[in-house]
Design a protein around this motif. Sequence first.
Motif: not given
Length: 309
Positions: A232-249
């Motif tokens: 597969p093509h790897d678009f990247g690995t990301f981290e969700y911030d639990k203290n940030g906004k509910p929807i994170q782009y």
Amino acid sequence: MDYPFEHESCFRQVFRTFVCVVLSLLLGLQVYSYFLDPQEALEGDFTDIKYMVMQLTRGLSEVNRKHESLQGEMERISEALPAVAAAAGRAKDALEPSRRSVRHPLDVYDYDRQMADYALETAGARVVDTGETLEHIVYESPVSWVLHMISSILCRECPGASTIIRPGNLPGECWAFRGSRGEATIRLLGTVHVHGLSLEHIPAHISATGEISSAPRLFQLEGLEFRGDPYPHDFGTFEYDKNGKPIQYYEVLQSSSKGFNLVRLKVYSNWGHTVYTCVYRVRVHGELISDQARSTAQVNDDDLRIENE
């Protein structure tokens, strides 16, 4: 800023100085006339001095009255200024709604109206595979547990995984899977040049437990040529911030000139929950490739393959 009653105070000082000078002159004249004609001075000039003193006293009383009135007006204006400023701010926001939209470009309640979501189930997207992921369900009986295990083995799809591509963000409206690792393959509504994705989770203040340790933390997005693609093509690995906004782009880290009809979301960890992980909503953003553009790209790929051979 200079206030009118400050000028009035200066005027009072000048006026008092003038009164003192006039009284001194009158007293000097009275003494001078006394030595020249003591009898006439005693009978006439003291009456004039008494009259002028009375007039000056009335003038000072009028100045004091005006000063107190002016000070009262200034106090009333100072008390009204905060209310006037608040009303002006509300009027400004009402007349300029565009400024509010620019200041908060990713409003939670209007997010789906701002960016196209090509992983939306109501538009035609589907969750087609969840790999070895086991859904976290509180079973009411052993029979329901056996039926769920059989359906998971045969279909390789958790029944609740489709929740991540449906509208809805109330507490509990999520895909919960066991542990902290899981994956879901999504068939998009068409072939898409993927530019980014959004991950959603509820904020802690509306959670029943007051915390969101079950929220995903590290996750990856992949583009697949076909279901089960080993490369597969790897678009990247990301981290969700639990203290940030509910929807994170997240904008993709490794873009691709090729469009994909299948994408795979892989979750590698959560924020500390030891039993399960919850994913509320996944959105995929980009540009939809038309049939003509897709056929042209396919021809170019075939020509390049022939030249390489």
